[in-house]
Design a protein around this motif. Structure first.
Motif, PDB file in Angstrom:
ATOM      1  N   LYS B  78       0.837  -1.204   0.000  1.00 10.65           N
ATOM      2  CA  LYS B  78       0.000   0.000   0.000  1.00 10.65           C
ATOM      3  C   LYS B  78       0.873   1.255   0.000  1.00 10.65           C
ATOM      4  O   LYS B  78       2.069   1.190   0.291  1.00 10.65           O
ATOM      5  CB  LYS B  78      -0.891   0.015   1.249  1.00 10.65           C
ATOM      6  N   PRO B  79       0.284   2.393  -0.279  1.00 10.40           N
ATOM      7  CA  PRO B  79       1.027   3.650  -0.111  1.00 10.40           C
ATOM      8  C   PRO B  79       1.175   3.975   1.374  1.00 10.40           C
ATOM      9  O   PRO B  79       0.247   3.760   2.156  1.00 10.40           O
ATOM     10  CB  PRO B  79       0.136   4.696  -0.791  1.00 10.40           C
ATOM     11  N   MET B  80       2.338   4.491   1.739  1.00  9.22           N
ATOM     12  CA  MET B  80       2.574   4.897   3.133  1.00  9.22           C
ATOM     13  C   MET B  80       3.298   6.233   3.111  1.00  9.22           C
ATOM     14  O   MET B  80       4.353   6.363   2.493  1.00  9.22           O
ATOM     15  CB  MET B  80       3.415   3.845   3.837  1.00  9.22           C
ATOM     16  N   LEU B  81       2.728   7.217   3.771  1.00  9.10           N
ATOM     17  CA  LEU B  81       3.325   8.556   3.827  1.00  9.10           C
ATOM     18  C   LEU B  81       3.736   8.856   5.253  1.00  9.10           C
ATOM     19  O   LEU B  81       3.036   8.480   6.194  1.00  9.10           O
ATOM     20  CB  LEU B  81       2.314   9.611   3.397  1.00  9.10           C
TER      21      LEU B  81
END
Lengths: 349, 388
Positions: B78-81
């Motif tokens: 997943k995207p992780m910021l």
């Protein structure tokens, strides 16, 4: 989805040691450059976002001083990611998509010279099991290179070829740190030679984003962001197939990179072996491929940590802006052995 | 162009304590995330992206810990910021996550902020010597004390106001099982008799150092419709920054704070904050910042904030309860403190704040600040979906 474009890009001259300049001093000319390109003043920018790391600066809240350089008065709408500036660009892109902003300033900087960057980067590993062993970034990349060679996916000669091509491409790049004919060098951590590794250096970069007609007004040929996505993988190198980069492939899919061919790819591959992994994940090695990979020289020519990913987006956009590309892919990475990857697809109109 | 309305459908916190020796950093954040998922009755598979925040990496001695935490937070694939805006980071992190939903980039986002201060020493983490720059004078109290003095001098506030805030917040914390400090035998006299640390700030008027994490699940209209519990709706959110040190800076009431509040009120259609807002979770690490921020946020005229505090308006049963949860004065895992303010505001309008619930709270403000009163992030949440 709202149309958002990169309308300006600037970077510093990347150097091995910038002891005579502070981070703010390194950044200021770059900020002035991108603002001048668009004719905007700091007060005209709707949203500002930066990427940097306290661990490079050796102090907490290091980004607060850079903010002073931006000139945050009257107060500005601003945020910061403790990541490469490519992710700051991602946050700014999302902000523009909400419609709350028309323009955004994105910047990133990193000075590796004050410390030993190989040692410093070990501190971003799992603090309980991995970091106490102090495996440095070159050693981890060497593990990945060894896995690739053992899998028959590359060899030392091919890796040397990647290094030579990158530095030849950078020969005419005014900002590059390492360019032209660079010897393959001695083994640093087998199978990687010094030539397979990025130069250690200090540098900064900045980008201006704008939406729709504002972008058209600010530049003749905006580099439109057609897709932008990023994905992270498991942390431990032990649970990953180091010869592959599923996160890059997924991000590229989500960004629409595979729907039509690109003519340019700016890949953030600090080590030659990582370009092999990325080319496979991004399907850049088709026999009839006419993709120009890393015409800037890539991270092998200049790798200012925390800015090098943003620079890939900027280089791809600049190539579109000057008409040398119609559709480009830009990639940024973070973490050990390509753990976290971002892919953007940029197009001219 | 229209934004997607953003709803808070899950909230989780750890029990905040001085040292969580029973869990690793990963265990700590997973505990909060798990609570938020349970509250929303969702699974890890329902989460499209993770946005994580914390204050400086030096506090735990891990550079960019989100890389190592990807597995624990179900972020793989997943995207992780990772957001970092100093003390305001918990709020900023929630706003970045909210924007992902508002922009329709993702439908359901897990946002989380944490600090495990027991892993090292926060005071010295903030006090690394830098050439040619003013040091923080051994911790934040030394930096903020002169500005409290300036407030007292400017407004003529009696020197008893700070102790009233501390006594109130610590009593409120007794009603919040997640709060770090539970001082059952505290009296106003004990607050006033506690040692002077940074004149005029006394020991009992300062925040503790806590280990803890806070998580929220943010989702779109469709997600909110499926939510098993009432949602809190985001009616407005903003960040503002100004330089730390410059000749024109008003440390007592920074312009960035005023501008940030004004932006949030404009988005939310608030014209009379004192009347229209039912509860405030305000970032008050030193007690005197309650009256100061009451003015900065437009709840009181300049010079009048201390009168609201003194008259009991900000008590849990007052007309404008401030920090019903006990606030930062009772719980301070720095990187998470801002998100706890945002989450507690959401709990209030969901009617789920338990013993520290403000009766009939329909609109609540979450507020965070950081640096040298330099970074601000705020959101206003409501029980009703925003008008579109």
């Amino acid at each position: 989805m709202r149309d958002v474009a990169i309308v300006a890009f600037g970077q510093s001259d990347h150097v091995r040691d910038s002891a005579e300049t502070s981070e703010v001093e390194m950044l200021m000319p770059v900020l002035h450059d991108v603002l001048a390109q668009t004719g905007l003043a700091a007060r005209d920018i709707d949203f500002t976002c930066s990427g940097s790391s306290d661990y490079l600066a050796g102090r907490a809240f290091s980004f607060t001083m850079a903010l002073d350089g931006v000139g945050a008065w009257p107060p500005i709408s601003e945020s910061h990611v403790e990541m490469d500036g490519a992710w700051a660009l991602y946050e700014a892109w999302v902000k523009l998509l909400t419609g709350e902003a028309e323009t955004a300033l994105v910047y990133a900087y990193g000075k590796s010279s004050p410390g030993e960057v190989r040692d410093v980067l070990t501190r971003q590993l799992d603090p309980y099991y991995l970091a106490p062993l102090w495996p440095d970034s070159v050693a981890l990349a060497a593990l990945q290179a060894r896995a690739l060679i053992d899998a028959g996916l590359t060899d030392e000669r091919a890796l040397a070829g990647i290094a030579a091509r990158s530095r030849a491409a950078a020969a005419s790049h005014p900002h590059a740190q390492l360019r032209g004919e660079v010897p393959a060098g001695e083994l640093l951590v087998a199978p990687l030679r010094t030539g397979d590794c990025p130069p250690i250096g200090d540098g900064a970069a900045a980008v201006v984003l704008a939406a729709g007609d504002t972008a058209r007004r600010l530049t003749g040929r905006p580099a439109w962001i057609r897709g932008l996505d990023h994905r992270i993988e498991a942390h431990s190198p032990g649970v990953r197939d180091l010869t592959d980069s599923p996160s890059t492939r997924l991000a590229a899919e989500r960004a629409g990179a595979f729907t039509r061919p690109v003519d340019t790819a700016e890949l953030h591959a600090p080590f030659t072996s990582q370009e092999v992994v990325l080319r496979r994940a991004l399907r850049l090695d088709a026999p009839d491929s006419r993709v120009c990979v890393n015409p800037s020289g890539g991270a092998l020519a200049a790798n200012p940590v925390m800015a090098a990913g943003l620079i890939r987006l900027g280089e791809a956009a600049a190539r579109i802006q000057r008409g040398a590309s119609d559709r480009a892919l830009a990639h940024a990475t973070s973490g050990p052995c390509l753990q976290h990857n971002l892919v953007a697809v940029l197009e001219g109109e | 162009m229209s934004k997607e309305p953003v709803a808070v459908v899950g909230i989780g916190q750890t029990k905040h304590v001085a040292a969580r020796r029973d869990v690793s950093i990963a265990g700590l954040v997973r505990e909060a995330a798990r609570c938020a998922l349970d509250d929303a009755e969702l699974t890890w598979a329902d989460i499209d992206a993770v946005v994580i925040g914390k204050a400086p990496d030096f506090f735990e001695g891990v550079m960019m810990p989100e890389l190592y935490l990807a597995d624990a937070l179900g972020a793989v694939g997943k995207p992780m910021l990772r957001v970092h805006t100093a003390g305001s980071v918990g709020g900023s992190t929630a706003l970045v996550a909210a924007n992902l939903v508002a922009a329709r980039v993702h439908r359901t986002v897990l946002t989380l902020a944490f600090e495990k201060q027991s892993e090292s020493n926060a005071m010295w983490g903030l006090s690394l010597p830098i050439p040619f720059q003013q040091p923080l004078l051994a911790g934040a109290g030394g930096f903020f004390a002169p500005h409290v003095r300036a407030y007292m001098r400017r407004t003529g506030a009696p020197d008893t106001v700070g102790s009233l805030v501390a006594y109130k917040d610590r009593r409120n914390a007794l009603k919040n099982s997640y709060a770090h400090l539970h001082e059952h035998d505290l009296t106003l006299e004990k607050v006033q008799a506690s040692p002077m640390l940074w004149d005029p700030i006394r020991y009992s008027e300062t925040c503790p150092s806590s280990d803890g994490a806070c998580a929220m699940i943010l989702t779109d209209r469709t997600g909110a419709a499926r939510s098993p519990h009432p949602a809190a709706w985001v009616h407005g959110g903003a960040m503002r920054s100004e330089p730390t040190l410059f000749a024109g800076k008003d440390f007592v009431s920074p312009q960035a704070g005023k501008d940030c509040a004004a932006d949030v009120y404009r988005q939310a259609g608030i014209t009379a904050p004192r009347r229209q807002i039912d509860a405030v979770e305000m970032y008050v690490p030193f007690s005197w910042y309650e009256p100061m921020w009451l003015e900065n946020l437009g709840f009181a005229e300049e010079g009048e904030g201390w009168k609201l505090t003194e008259s009991g308006v900000t008590e849990l049963d007052g007309d404008l309860p401030v920090n019903p949860s006990g606030g930062v004065l009772s719980t301070n895992p720095i990187g998470a403190s801002g998100m706890i303010r945002f989450a507690e505001a959401a709990l209030q309008v969901r009617g789920q704040a338990g013993e520290h619930q403000v009766d009939g709270a329909r609109r609540a403000l979450g507020h965070a600040y950081g640096g040298g009163s330099q970074f601000f992030s705020m959101w206003l949440v409501g029980a009703d979906a925003p008008a579109t």
